[in-house]
Design a protein around this motif. Structure first.
Motif, mmCIF file in Angstrom:
data_model
loop_
_atom_site.group_PDB
_atom_site.id
_atom_site.type_symbol
_atom_site.label_atom_id
_atom_site.label_comp_id
_atom_site.label_asym_id
_atom_site.label_seq_id
_atom_site.Cartn_x
_atom_site.Cartn_y
_atom_site.Cartn_z
ATOM 1 N N UNK A 65 -15.542 10.670 49.220
ATOM 2 C CA UNK A 65 -14.543 10.963 50.236
ATOM 3 C C UNK A 65 -14.758 9.752 51.326
ATOM 4 N N UNK A 66 -15.939 9.248 51.634
ATOM 5 C CA UNK A 66 -16.043 8.163 52.822
ATOM 6 C C UNK A 66 -15.255 7.106 52.227
ATOM 7 N N UNK A 67 -15.601 6.480 50.962
ATOM 8 C CA UNK A 67 -14.812 5.517 50.217
ATOM 9 C C UNK A 67 -13.222 5.723 50.144
ATOM 10 N N UNK A 68 -12.767 7.156 49.986
ATOM 11 C CA UNK A 68 -11.607 7.398 49.766
ATOM 12 C C UNK A 68 -10.742 6.979 51.033
ATOM 13 N N UNK A 69 -11.529 7.579 52.133
ATOM 14 C CA UNK A 69 -10.934 7.288 53.436
ATOM 15 C C UNK A 69 -10.759 5.709 53.787
ATOM 16 N N UNK A 70 -11.588 5.036 53.505
ATOM 17 C CA UNK A 70 -11.573 3.581 53.730
ATOM 18 C C UNK A 70 -10.354 2.941 52.965
ATOM 19 N N UNK A 71 -9.999 3.528 51.501
ATOM 20 C CA UNK A 71 -8.929 3.256 50.725
ATOM 21 C C UNK A 71 -7.729 3.507 51.468
ATOM 22 N N UNK A 72 -7.689 4.649 51.982
ATOM 23 C CA UNK A 72 -6.288 4.874 52.659
ATOM 24 C C UNK A 72 -6.171 3.971 54.125
ATOM 25 N N UNK A 73 -6.955 3.417 54.433
ATOM 26 C CA UNK A 73 -7.145 2.868 55.833
ATOM 27 C C UNK A 73 -6.909 1.448 55.495
ATOM 28 N N UNK A 74 -7.404 0.568 54.363
ATOM 29 C CA UNK A 74 -7.560 -0.774 54.046
ATOM 30 C C UNK A 74 -6.748 -1.152 52.666
ATOM 31 N N UNK A 75 -6.603 -0.088 52.202
ATOM 32 C CA UNK A 75 -5.950 -0.426 50.663
ATOM 33 C C UNK A 75 -6.963 -0.491 49.678
ATOM 34 N N UNK A 76 -6.652 -0.264 48.422
ATOM 35 C CA UNK A 76 -7.542 -0.384 47.371
ATOM 36 C C UNK A 76 -8.351 -1.546 46.989
ATOM 37 N N UNK A 77 -7.593 -2.798 46.820
ATOM 38 C CA UNK A 77 -8.647 -3.841 46.245
ATOM 39 C C UNK A 77 -9.691 -4.437 47.257
ATOM 40 N N UNK A 78 -9.366 -4.036 48.615
ATOM 41 C CA UNK A 78 -10.411 -4.329 49.626
ATOM 42 C C UNK A 78 -11.665 -3.388 49.627
ATOM 43 N N UNK A 79 -11.568 -1.993 49.093
ATOM 44 C CA UNK A 79 -12.687 -1.283 49.195
ATOM 45 C C UNK A 79 -13.080 -1.186 47.502
ATOM 46 N N UNK A 340 -12.747 15.830 44.051
ATOM 47 C CA UNK A 340 -14.043 15.339 43.274
ATOM 48 C C UNK A 340 -15.246 15.812 43.660
ATOM 49 N N UNK A 341 -15.455 15.674 44.783
ATOM 50 C CA UNK A 341 -16.809 16.046 45.771
ATOM 51 C C UNK A 341 -17.105 17.266 45.614
ATOM 52 N N UNK A 342 -15.969 18.142 45.888
ATOM 53 C CA UNK A 342 -16.446 19.647 45.789
ATOM 54 C C UNK A 342 -16.886 20.102 44.368
ATOM 55 N N UNK A 343 -16.103 19.587 43.460
ATOM 56 C CA UNK A 343 -16.484 20.086 41.870
ATOM 57 C C UNK A 343 -17.788 19.663 41.597
ATOM 58 N N UNK A 344 -17.990 18.436 41.860
ATOM 59 C CA UNK A 344 -19.308 17.778 41.619
ATOM 60 C C UNK A 344 -20.625 18.773 42.514
ATOM 61 N N UNK A 345 -20.166 19.090 43.584
ATOM 62 C CA UNK A 345 -21.513 19.926 44.481
ATOM 63 C C UNK A 345 -21.376 21.240 43.836
ATOM 64 N N UNK A 346 -20.556 21.809 43.414
ATOM 65 C CA UNK A 346 -20.364 23.090 42.836
ATOM 66 C C UNK A 346 -21.045 22.992 41.417
ATOM 67 N N UNK A 347 -20.992 22.000 40.700
ATOM 68 C CA UNK A 347 -21.506 22.094 39.528
ATOM 69 C C UNK A 347 -23.049 21.931 39.653
ATOM 70 N N UNK A 348 -23.583 21.270 40.737
ATOM 71 C CA UNK A 348 -24.834 20.994 40.806
ATOM 72 C C UNK A 348 -25.537 22.448 41.464
ATOM 73 N N UNK A 349 -24.771 23.202 42.263
ATOM 74 C CA UNK A 349 -25.086 24.272 42.729
ATOM 75 C C UNK A 349 -25.466 25.377 41.582
ATOM 76 N N UNK A 350 -24.270 25.334 40.601
ATOM 77 C CA UNK A 350 -24.349 25.908 39.545
ATOM 78 C C UNK A 350 -25.546 25.979 38.661
ATOM 79 N N UNK A 351 -25.911 24.742 38.519
ATOM 80 C CA UNK A 351 -27.116 24.446 37.608
ATOM 81 C C UNK A 351 -28.469 25.070 38.426
#
Length: 419
Positions: A65-79, A340-351
């Motif tokens: 999500x942190x990089x996703x926010x940077x993509x929204x601000x600066x565009x895809x190639x620069x991030x 993506x993050x919440x799904x990943x965290x949930x899978x880790x909690x599940x294991x």
């Protein structure tokens, strides 16, 4: 079915973006198994291998999500490309230095996870600018979910192939090099270079200020818990019914079921509110987890595991549409990355939860965890129905040269992306 997906792939740039994204995400899809195999080849313990894989997963969940926010601000190639290079470099340091000293190993693995580029969210932000109609975007989301299942099935096979041809170190280096090439293919494409997020309101919560998105993320946290717990609960079952071969078939069946469900879901044009449809899909997903507690013979159990996966890809595809509807303007990549993050965290909690449950009550109680988690996810969606029924931004108007050669304004999604 073939015509619908073929129409998407024939759209200009679509096949390149999908392929580049999948190749770019190979390091993420294979990180856990590649790290474990490398650590074992170095003479490390399973505890160390598991801890390093967990550190990668946690860092990845934080970074998306942190990089996703940077993509929204600066565009895809620069991030995206600098992040891919940083992630590959960190994994290369791990591959060459090994597990000694352990502090350096943890730091390099954490860096590789933290800088994994949010290509998945980036692709979903690009679909509305590449495709002509809203129903095509919905089909693309379903195809995207199906492609993920293929990648997570093929990825581990590529790891074992690289190990057999070269070495565990070679597998780490080759797969991360491929990841950089995939990211490069995406960011140099015209849609990625032209894409700009809609103007965003400055707010420290970013995408998380949307109540509907928060409700969706809460529900998919528990879907992740269900998936993670199945992978653990299947181990003691397989030990009693044939060992590693049976376990492999169970995991393959879970992916196959999701693949079949996603293909079928994308073959139909859906009408009505996606929020209501998601409640039905998640309820069916929860119901299909219940038969796993019967624990029949191996062949029947493989069939039940496939059934348990059937509604996963359709639920994900529907969730992608809802994310786009509820993401505040200018936060679409960040919003997809949060899913993506919440799904990943949930899978880790599940294991983590399923392990003690299995030790205390065996496989039967282990399979009760996904059933319970699926039920909780369904309850969350029911309880937040009013919140999710009101998209944060509603439909907006955007102009896109990709979708309209005459640059005529047309109704778009709530993300308001423009090319």
């Amino acid at each position: 079915m073939a015509a619908g997906y073929g129409e998407i792939l024939r759209a200009r740039h679509a096949a390149r973006l999908l392929t580049g994204t999948l190749v770019g995400r190979l390091p993420n899809a294979t990180a856990a198994i590649a790290i474990v195999l490398f650590v074992r080849a170095q003479g490390g313990t399973y505890s160390l291998a598991g801890a390093l894989a967990a550190v990668y997963g946690v860092a990845n969940a934080v970074g998306q999500p942190l990089l996703g926010r940077l993509v929204d601000v600066y565009g895809q190639p620069r991030v995206q490309l600098p992040a891919a290079l940083a992630s590959a470099l960190a994994m290369a340091v791990f591959a060459f230095t090994g597990t000694d000293p352990s502090a350096a190993a943890y730091a390099s693995v954490a860096g590789a996870g933290l800088f994994t580029p949010p290509l998945e969210g980036g692709l979903r932000a690009l679909w509305p600018t590449v495709l002509r109609r809203e129903d095509q975007v919905h089909t693309a989301y379903a195809m995207d979910a199906v492609a993920q299942e293929v990648m997570f099935t093929v990825g581990p096979l590529l790891v074992t192939l690289c190990v057999s041809l070269w070495s565990e170190q070679g597998a780490l280096l080759v797969l991360n090099a491929l990841g950089v090439l995939g990211a490069l293919s995406v960011v140099v494409s015209p849609p990625s270079r032209a894409w700009r997020s809609a103007p965003r309101e400055a707010h420290w919560l970013g995408a998380l200020r949307s109540p509907g998105l928060l409700a969706l993320l809460g529900a998919f946290l528990f879907v992740g818990v269900a998936l993670g717990s199945i992978t653990v609960a299947s181990v003691p079952y397989a030990d009693e019914h044939g060992g590693d071969v049976v376990y492999g078939w169970l995991m393959a069946a879970l992916g196959l079921g999701a693949l079949v469900g996603g293909v079928g879901y994308g073959a139909r044009r859906w009408v009505g509110a996606p929020e209501r449809r998601l409640r039905g899909l998640v309820a069916l997903l929860a119901v299909c987890y219940l038969p796993l507690m019967l624990m029949p013979g191996a062949v029947a159990m493989v069939a039940l595991t496939a059934l348990a996966g059937v509604f996963l890809a359709p639920a994900l595809a529907c969730a992608f549409v809802i994310v786009d509807r509820h993401a505040p303007r200018g936060t679409v990549t960040e919003a997809f990355s949060w899913l993506v993050t919440m799904f990943t965290v949930g899978a880790s909690v599940g294991t983590g939860v399923a392990g003690p449950v299995v030790e205390a009550g065996g496989a039967l109680w282990g399979f009760a965890v996904p059933a319970a988690a699926g039920a909780v996810s369904s309850v969350v969606l029911l309880a937040t129905g009013r919140v999710m029924a009101a998209p944060a931004g509603g439909g907006v108007v955007a102009a896109s040269s990709e979708n309209d050669p005459n640059r005529a304004a047309e109704p778009r999604f709530s993300s308001g992306d423009r090319a």
